[in-house]
Design an enzyme around this catalytic site. Structure first.
Site, PDB file in Angstrom:
ATOM      1  N   GLU A   1       0.833  -1.203   0.000  1.00  0.00           N
ATOM      2  CA  GLU A   1       0.000   0.000   0.000  1.00  0.00           C
ATOM      3  C   GLU A   1       0.871   1.258   0.000  1.00  0.00           C
ATOM      4  O   GLU A   1       1.843   1.355   0.753  1.00  0.00           O
ATOM      5  CB  GLU A   1      -0.891  -0.001   1.239  1.00  0.00           C
ATOM      6  CG  GLU A   1      -1.734   1.258   1.387  1.00  0.00           C
ATOM      7  CD  GLU A   1      -2.591   1.208   2.643  1.00  0.00           C
ATOM      8  OE1 GLU A   1      -3.499   0.360   2.677  1.00  0.00           O
ATOM      9  OE2 GLU A   1      -2.339   1.989   3.570  1.00  0.00           O
TER      10      GLU A   1
ATOM     11  N   ASP B   1     -13.521   9.271   6.640  1.00  0.00           N
ATOM     12  CA  ASP B   1     -13.713   9.960   7.912  1.00  0.00           C
ATOM     13  C   ASP B   1     -15.188  10.160   8.206  1.00  0.00           C
ATOM     14  O   ASP B   1     -15.992  10.361   7.295  1.00  0.00           O
ATOM     15  CB  ASP B   1     -13.017  11.328   7.887  1.00  0.00           C
ATOM     16  CG  ASP B   1     -11.522  11.177   7.691  1.00  0.00           C
ATOM     17  OD1 ASP B   1     -10.992  10.127   8.078  1.00  0.00           O
ATOM     18  OD2 ASP B   1     -10.907  12.109   7.152  1.00  0.00           O
TER      19      ASP B   1
ATOM     20  N   TYR C   1     -12.326  -4.546  10.776  1.00  0.00           N
ATOM     21  CA  TYR C   1     -11.600  -4.066  11.949  1.00  0.00           C
ATOM     22  C   TYR C   1     -11.610  -5.158  13.019  1.00  0.00           C
ATOM     23  O   TYR C   1     -12.551  -5.259  13.809  1.00  0.00           O
ATOM     24  CB  TYR C   1     -12.234  -2.772  12.461  1.00  0.00           C
ATOM     25  CG  TYR C   1     -12.270  -1.708  11.385  1.00  0.00           C
ATOM     26  CD1 TYR C   1     -11.223  -0.812  11.240  1.00  0.00           C
ATOM     27  CD2 TYR C   1     -13.327  -1.644  10.473  1.00  0.00           C
ATOM     28  CE1 TYR C   1     -11.229   0.141  10.229  1.00  0.00           C
ATOM     29  CE2 TYR C   1     -13.340  -0.699   9.460  1.00  0.00           C
ATOM     30  CZ  TYR C   1     -12.287   0.182   9.344  1.00  0.00           C
ATOM     31  OH  TYR C   1     -12.295   1.119   8.332  1.00  0.00           O
TER      32      TYR C   1
ATOM     33  N   LYS D   1     -21.788  -5.891   3.863  1.00  0.00           N
ATOM     34  CA  LYS D   1     -20.940  -5.425   2.761  1.00  0.00           C
ATOM     35  C   LYS D   1     -20.593  -6.571   1.810  1.00  0.00           C
ATOM     36  O   LYS D   1     -20.576  -6.386   0.585  1.00  0.00           O
ATOM     37  CB  LYS D   1     -19.668  -4.765   3.324  1.00  0.00           C
ATOM     38  CG  LYS D   1     -19.933  -3.437   4.007  1.00  0.00           C
ATOM     39  CD  LYS D   1     -18.664  -2.673   4.328  1.00  0.00           C
ATOM     40  CE  LYS D   1     -17.903  -3.238   5.488  1.00  0.00           C
ATOM     41  NZ  LYS D   1     -16.784  -2.346   5.926  1.00  0.00           N
TER      42      LYS D   1
END
Length: 612
Positions: free
Chosen positions: A20, A112, A154, A175
């Site tokens: 990344e 955010d 997460y 999702k």
């Protein structure tokens, strides 16, 4: 090629890996990152990913970088895409631009959280979460079959979300059910906890590939920031190991490599996960060392790192009593220090000259805000592409300022430790800043709102509790500098004072939001304000202030004023004040080169005869 297809076709004696990167803040950093990616591509990652700034703040650079790596360098690229705070139409524009560049992989993220409850920059109401983005792409005839979609997970809970563990599993399943093809996790340092989490995910009927995020530790301070940002739970043994070597950057980096190797070995045993996702922070050496230690770079077998597994303190020298850390400077160190103090250090780079810092040090001492702007890591971002300091949510202890006096009080309260943050400082005052606290208070009381500073020190041991950095056995020095917001009349006074009394020892930059910039630094001048002298090494300069880096930070600093103002209703006294400050104040950065005198900068600025 779609990542899901590449994973299915992956044939290798070891798991795959992805890298990344984030789009650098400067053109020079961008160019150097392309070279770095080219070198790292020889390690044969299955793909690379490019992060996306909040609200599309890095839109052009993210697309440029992803387009180059995908279409011109032939490296399959995953483009991160956030949806929070994106202007209407921007999501479609980005997806079309990605498609035009041959990019087939999207990492769909919420980004955010919304900035404020009611009054803030308008957004596309269709997109409030990563789930919305997945649903939109899958429902679009234009995009549905073209893109492979990844989503975030997460393992230790979302840092900005109060949802319980079961709720997080439900969100992830939604999702995936909406059409996500793979999952990339937030970074973690507790391998056992991650393994338990994966088993729970599978028990919920989620079968897509899970790719764990791994970030090798670079420095102790950055590690603390990362785990605070991500809410990562760190096993006590790891914290104890790092605490023992926290003042030796070299040992911390070595430990970070070994820890990453150990975590990867644990989580890839038994084909629990098919591969790993390296958060590189645009750095190169640690990732390469991890892959070499695993013997993955050349297709060799996976070897468990017994140093981490079995040793109470891997790769560490036992901490010595403080009295044992006193090291007499060598003649070479003393000579170098004397040479540095003979006149102000202000490098002016002639045509054709090499770097002030050799590029190799970009990884040894990762750049912060005032690092070398040519480094790919200049202005390092967080894992999901945040831009560093940002106003994520108005804190109650900031109050709702509507006057200049109330703003001054907020900055004073921060210095008095009555509040722990400001929009420009995400953590409490450091112990280093406390050594110049009286001077900072005096400046702030004059309406000069200080946002960054450091005291002058000379030849302090590199293991010093407050100022130390780098490997043991060295000495570090730094010049005093301070940065603050001031009215234009004060900038005029400071500029005149420096011209009359600075005697070449004081340099400054000042700029406003309109783009005006004043300075007495020669073109291409570069102020090295922090450096270290270590055995067997050239002098290392880790903090550099120059016009390019100052202007980059200036743009971000004034954006913070605008973001803060956006929390309040148009025409409200709070928004009116913050907008006025952004339009009228200047950001000023001042360096005094006499680091032998601790009070040099402060006595110059706070001369009793002056009335700044």
């Amino acid at each position: 090629m779609k990542l899901s297809e590449k994973i299915a076709a992956h044939i290798s004696p070891h798991p795959f890996y992805t890298f990344e990167f984030f789009p650098p803040r400067t053109d020079q950093g961008f160019e150097n990152l392309i070279s770095r990616i080219s070198r790292l591509s020889t390690l044969h990652p299955i793909a690379i990913s490019v992060t996306w700034g909040a609200g599309g703040s890095t839109k052009d650079r993210s697309l440029d970088l992803a387009g180059l790596t995908q279409s011109e360098y032939g490296i399959d690229t995953i483009l991160h895409l956030t949806c929070s705070n994106m202007l209407p139409g921007m999501v479609d524009d980005v997806l079309r631009a990605a498609k035009a560049r041959g990019i087939q992989n999207i990492l769909a993220l919420r980004g955010d959280p919304p900035r404020g409850e009611e009054h803030w920059t308008p957004i596309d109401s269709r997109f409030t979460s990563g789930l919305d983005l997945v649903k939109y792409i899958r429902s679009s005839p234009e995009f549905s079959s073209y893109f492979c979609i990844g989503v975030a997970a997460y393992p230790e809970g979302h840092p900005n979300n109060e949802t319980d563990e079961e709720g997080n599993f439900d969100i992830l399943k939604q999702k995936v059910d909406a059409g996500a093809d793979f999952v990339v996790t937030q970074l973690f340092y507790d391998a056992d906890r991650f393994i338990d989490w994966v088993k729970k995910v599978r028990s919920k009927g989620i079968t897509v590939h899970i790719i764990p995020g791994v970030m090798p530790i670079q420095t102790y301070s950055s590690f603390l920031r990362v785990i605070k940002l991500c809410g990562a739970q760190v096993p006590p043994k790891i914290m104890a190991d790092l605490d023992a070597i926290r003042h030796d950057d070299k040992l911390v980096k070595e430990y970070g490599v070994c820890l990453a190797v150990d975590i990867i070995c644990k989580i890839t045993e038994g084909s629990l996960v098919p591969g790993v996702h390296f958060c590189t922070l645009n750095l190169e050496k640690s990732v390469q060392l991890v892959l070499e230690s695993l013997q993955w770079a050349d297709g060799g077998p996976v070897v468990r790192n017994q140093l981490i597994a079995d040793s109470p303190a891997p790769l560490l020298h036992p901490p010595l009593p403080r009295s044992d850390l006193v090291i007499t400077p060598s003649n070479a160190t003393t000579t170098a220090a004397n040479a540095l103090t003979s006149k102000p250090i202000l490098e002016v780079e002639p045509p054709g000259r090499g770097e002030l810092n050799n590029a190799a040090t970009w990884d040894d001492f990762p750049n912060g805000r005032f690092g070398d702007y040519k480094s790919p890591a200049f202005g390092a971002q967080d894992q999901w592409g945040g831009l560093g300091i940002n106003v994520y949510a108005v804190q109650p202890h900031w109050g709702d300022p509507s006057t200049i006096e109330e703003l001054t009080e907020l900055f004073q309260d921060y210095l008095d430790s009555k509040v722990s943050t400001t929009p420009f400082s995400s953590s409490p005052l450091s112990s280093e800043s406390e050594t110049i606290l009286d001077s900072l208070k005096k400046l702030t009381s004059k309406g000069l709102w200080t946002v960054c500073s450091q005291p002058a020190i000379e030849n302090v041991n590199s293991t010093d509790e407050i100022f130390g950095w780098g490997p043991r056995g060295g000495y570090v020095s730094q010049k005093g500098f301070v940065e603050f917001f001031a009215e234009e009349r004060v900038v005029d006074q400071i500029e005149q004072k420096i011209q009359k009394e600075g005697s070449g020892w004081v340099h400054f930059f000042a700029a406003n939001v309109q783009g005006e910039c004043r300075t007495n630094v020669p073109e291409h001048g570069r102020n090295a304000v922090t450096w270290g002298v270590f055995p067997g090494q050239e002098i290392v300069q880790t903090t550099i202030i120059e016009q390019e880096s100052f202007l980059t930070w200036k743009d971000e600093a004034f954006a913070i004023w605008a973001e803060w103002a956006s929390f309040y209703a148009p025409d409200s006294p709070h928004r009116t004040l913050l907008d006025k400050v952004r339009k009228e104040r200047w950001l000023v950065s001042i360096v005094h080169h006499d680091f032998k005198r601790a009070d040099a900068l402060w006595s110059f600025l706070l001369d009793e005869g002056d009335h700044l």
